[in-house]
Design a protein around this motif. Sequence first.
Motif, PDB file in Angstrom:
ATOM      1  N   VAL A   1      22.976 -24.470  -6.490  1.00 48.63           N
ATOM      2  CA  VAL A   1      22.155 -25.447  -5.775  1.00 48.63           C
ATOM      3  C   VAL A   1      20.655 -25.218  -6.008  1.00 48.63           C
ATOM      4  N   GLY A   2      20.322 -24.464  -7.050  1.00 46.59           N
ATOM      5  CA  GLY A   2      18.937 -24.420  -7.493  1.00 46.59           C
ATOM      6  C   GLY A   2      18.058 -23.322  -6.934  1.00 46.59           C
ATOM      7  N   TYR A   3      18.651 -22.257  -6.404  1.00 42.67           N
ATOM      8  CA  TYR A   3      17.836 -21.150  -5.868  1.00 42.67           C
ATOM      9  C   TYR A   3      17.945 -19.938  -6.782  1.00 42.67           C
ATOM     10  N   GLU A   4      16.811 -19.287  -6.984  1.00 39.85           N
ATOM     11  CA  GLU A   4      16.758 -18.167  -7.908  1.00 39.85           C
ATOM     12  C   GLU A   4      17.215 -16.857  -7.280  1.00 39.85           C
ATOM     13  N   SER A   5      17.282 -16.800  -5.964  1.00 39.40           N
ATOM     14  CA  SER A   5      17.700 -15.563  -5.309  1.00 39.40           C
ATOM     15  C   SER A   5      18.538 -15.877  -4.084  1.00 39.40           C
ATOM     16  N   ASP A   6      19.403 -14.919  -3.725  1.00 38.91           N
ATOM     17  CA  ASP A   6      20.199 -15.069  -2.516  1.00 38.91           C
ATOM     18  C   ASP A   6      19.309 -15.172  -1.284  1.00 38.91           C
ATOM     19  N   ALA A   7      18.219 -14.420  -1.304  1.00 34.10           N
ATOM     20  CA  ALA A   7      17.346 -14.370  -0.129  1.00 34.10           C
ATOM     21  C   ALA A   7      16.712 -15.729   0.144  1.00 34.10           C
ATOM     22  N   SER A   8      16.195 -16.373  -0.896  1.00 27.86           N
ATOM     23  CA  SER A   8      15.557 -17.677  -0.684  1.00 27.86           C
ATOM     24  C   SER A   8      16.591 -18.726  -0.276  1.00 27.86           C
ATOM     25  N   PHE A   9      17.780 -18.646  -0.865  1.00 26.47           N
ATOM     26  CA  PHE A   9      18.840 -19.568  -0.472  1.00 26.47           C
ATOM     27  C   PHE A   9      19.253 -19.337   0.982  1.00 26.47           C
ATOM     28  N   SER A  10      19.428 -18.090   1.358  1.00 27.65           N
ATOM     29  CA  SER A  10      19.857 -17.773   2.728  1.00 27.65           C
ATOM     30  C   SER A  10      18.839 -18.254   3.754  1.00 27.65           C
ATOM     31  N   ARG A  11      17.552 -18.110   3.433  1.00 28.45           N
ATOM     32  CA  ARG A  11      16.523 -18.595   4.364  1.00 28.45           C
ATOM     33  C   ARG A  11      16.602 -20.111   4.518  1.00 28.45           C
ATOM     34  N   ALA A  12      16.763 -20.812   3.396  1.00 32.35           N
ATOM     35  CA  ALA A  12      16.859 -22.275   3.450  1.00 32.35           C
ATOM     36  C   ALA A  12      18.109 -22.714   4.206  1.00 32.35           C
ATOM     37  N   PHE A  13      19.211 -22.018   3.980  1.00 29.91           N
ATOM     38  CA  PHE A  13      20.463 -22.385   4.635  1.00 29.91           C
ATOM     39  C   PHE A  13      20.378 -22.153   6.143  1.00 29.91           C
ATOM     40  N   ARG A  14      19.753 -21.047   6.526  1.00 31.42           N
ATOM     41  CA  ARG A  14      19.609 -20.760   7.953  1.00 31.42           C
ATOM     42  C   ARG A  14      18.712 -21.795   8.628  1.00 31.42           C
ATOM     43  N   ARG A  15      17.657 -22.238   7.936  1.00 30.73           N
ATOM     44  CA  ARG A  15      16.788 -23.277   8.506  1.00 30.73           C
ATOM     45  C   ARG A  15      17.553 -24.572   8.723  1.00 30.73           C
ATOM     46  N   ALA A  16      18.468 -24.861   7.808  1.00 28.39           N
ATOM     47  CA  ALA A  16      19.199 -26.123   7.878  1.00 28.39           C
ATOM     48  C   ALA A  16      20.330 -26.100   8.901  1.00 28.39           C
ATOM     49  N   THR A  17      20.964 -24.959   9.076  1.00 27.96           N
ATOM     50  CA  THR A  17      22.170 -24.900   9.903  1.00 27.96           C
ATOM     51  C   THR A  17      22.052 -23.995  11.115  1.00 27.96           C
ATOM     52  N   GLY A  18      21.064 -23.103  11.119  1.00 26.89           N
ATOM     53  CA  GLY A  18      20.961 -22.125  12.190  1.00 26.89           C
ATOM     54  C   GLY A  18      21.848 -20.919  11.982  1.00 26.89           C
ATOM     55  N   LEU A  19      22.586 -20.884  10.869  1.00 25.57           N
ATOM     56  CA  LEU A  19      23.494 -19.778  10.574  1.00 25.57           C
ATOM     57  C   LEU A  19      23.243 -19.246   9.176  1.00 25.57           C
ATOM     58  N   SER A  20      23.552 -17.987   8.966  1.00 25.29           N
ATOM     59  CA  SER A  20      23.497 -17.432   7.616  1.00 25.29           C
ATOM     60  C   SER A  20      24.681 -17.953   6.810  1.00 25.29           C
ATOM     61  N   PRO A  21      24.600 -17.946   5.486  1.00 30.74           N
ATOM     62  CA  PRO A  21      25.749 -18.391   4.680  1.00 30.74           C
ATOM     63  C   PRO A  21      27.034 -17.629   5.000  1.00 30.74           C
ATOM     64  N   GLY A  22      26.915 -16.326   5.215  1.00 30.00           N
ATOM     65  CA  GLY A  22      28.104 -15.530   5.506  1.00 30.00           C
ATOM     66  C   GLY A  22      28.756 -15.917   6.814  1.00 30.00           C
ATOM     67  N   ILE A  23      27.956 -16.140   7.841  1.00 27.01           N
ATOM     68  CA  ILE A  23      28.516 -16.531   9.134  1.00 27.01           C
ATOM     69  C   ILE A  23      29.104 -17.937   9.058  1.00 27.01           C
ATOM     70  N   TRP A  24      28.429 -18.832   8.357  1.00 28.31           N
ATOM     71  CA  TRP A  24      28.962 -20.181   8.182  1.00 28.31           C
ATOM     72  C   TRP A  24      30.357 -20.115   7.553  1.00 28.31           C
ATOM     73  N   ARG A  25      30.508 -19.318   6.503  1.00 28.28           N
ATOM     74  CA  ARG A  25      31.796 -19.180   5.829  1.00 28.28           C
ATOM     75  C   ARG A  25      32.845 -18.597   6.762  1.00 28.28           C
ATOM     76  N   SER A  26      32.518 -17.555   7.479  1.00 23.31           N
ATOM     77  CA  SER A  26      33.500 -16.904   8.346  1.00 23.31           C
ATOM     78  C   SER A  26      33.950 -17.821   9.472  1.00 23.31           C
ATOM     79  N   GLU A  27      33.024 -18.632  10.009  1.00 29.29           N
ATOM     80  CA  GLU A  27      33.395 -19.538  11.104  1.00 29.29           C
ATOM     81  C   GLU A  27      34.297 -20.662  10.609  1.00 29.29           C
ATOM     82  N   ARG A  28      34.102 -21.081   9.366  1.00 27.85           N
ATOM     83  CA  ARG A  28      34.955 -22.153   8.835  1.00 27.85           C
ATOM     84  C   ARG A  28      36.332 -21.616   8.446  1.00 27.85           C
ATOM     85  N   ASP A  29      36.484 -20.320   8.305  1.00 27.55           N
ATOM     86  CA  ASP A  29      37.778 -19.730   7.966  1.00 27.55           C
ATOM     87  C   ASP A  29      38.689 -19.574   9.175  1.00 27.55           C
ATOM     88  N   ARG A  30      38.151 -19.792  10.358  1.00 27.10           N
ATOM     89  CA  ARG A  30      38.964 -19.577  11.562  1.00 27.10           C
ATOM     90  C   ARG A  30      40.066 -20.631  11.714  1.00 27.10           C
TER      91      ARG A  30
END
Length: 326
Positions: A297-326
Amino acid sequence: MAADILSDVLKEVHLSGALFFDVEGCAPWVAEAPPSRELKALIMPRAQHVINYHVVANGVCWARLLDGDAEPVRLTAGSVIVFPQGLPHVLSSEPGLRAPFDPAIFDEPPPEDIKPLMLTRNGDGPETVRLICGFLGCDVLPFNPLLNSLPSMLVITDGYSERDGWLASLIRAAATEGRDSRDGGRNVLSRLSELIFIEAVRIHAERLPQDARGWLAALRIPHVARAIALLHDNPARAWTLSSLARASGVSRTVLASTFKETLGVPPMSYLTSWRMQIAAGLLADTDTPIYNISEAVGYESDASFSRAFRRATGLSPGIWRSERDR
């Protein structure tokens, strides 16, 4: 191009149909539906959001939103009514009838007997109606531009005569399939409900006034639709306003002004939101490592992607994934 863009969005927001109901009533009758969020756990527990819709296969009825001061709408045979935001509403044989929704219908019935839309005060009058009712699941987070652009009550009153009978064919197929018990019927009905919804959205988009704003209206402006298509086709590209304007065939100023005026956000903000929706789907539906999703999705680092994802959803990518696995 607009059809392709709509297909992209429907795919990424995981539009899916579920629970198809065939309801008949004799006047006087009334059916009241609560907010769809109150039914979501019983209908489509894995969906973020549930859309209600009803089709009048034959007969006449009235529909009204229960929130606000909305006027009742008369629905004739072939009408399709969709409640995109899942707001509480009532359908009845005449305006003004009310009946409380009875949650007892969900007291552990067999799945095939679940009927969220229940007719009460079902009379024995000569006027009858047949309704085909169902639900569609979709994402709302991080980004669903279609849902945000639809009215709280979308009504198509001429489904039996619109578009050379295409919508009529879908309605009749759903009505026929709903009364058959052939193998695979539930899957067929699920697909039919999605197609009826899509066709209703397409008709609604074609009928928007010229001064309309929003995502569907933006698809009618050639260079804005072209820009959206480019962003959808290659979200990982390091787009700038200048490069997107050149590829869209207009100046930076024209693209920036028309894009913002119609959609309410600048092109690069739209791109960020679209990237987050794609990423959310990859996180929920695949085991792709986060660093690969970042690149996709166009990010050069995990850190910059994680910051953008958290701004958009309020969750880190890892937590988003774990919650959808329930």
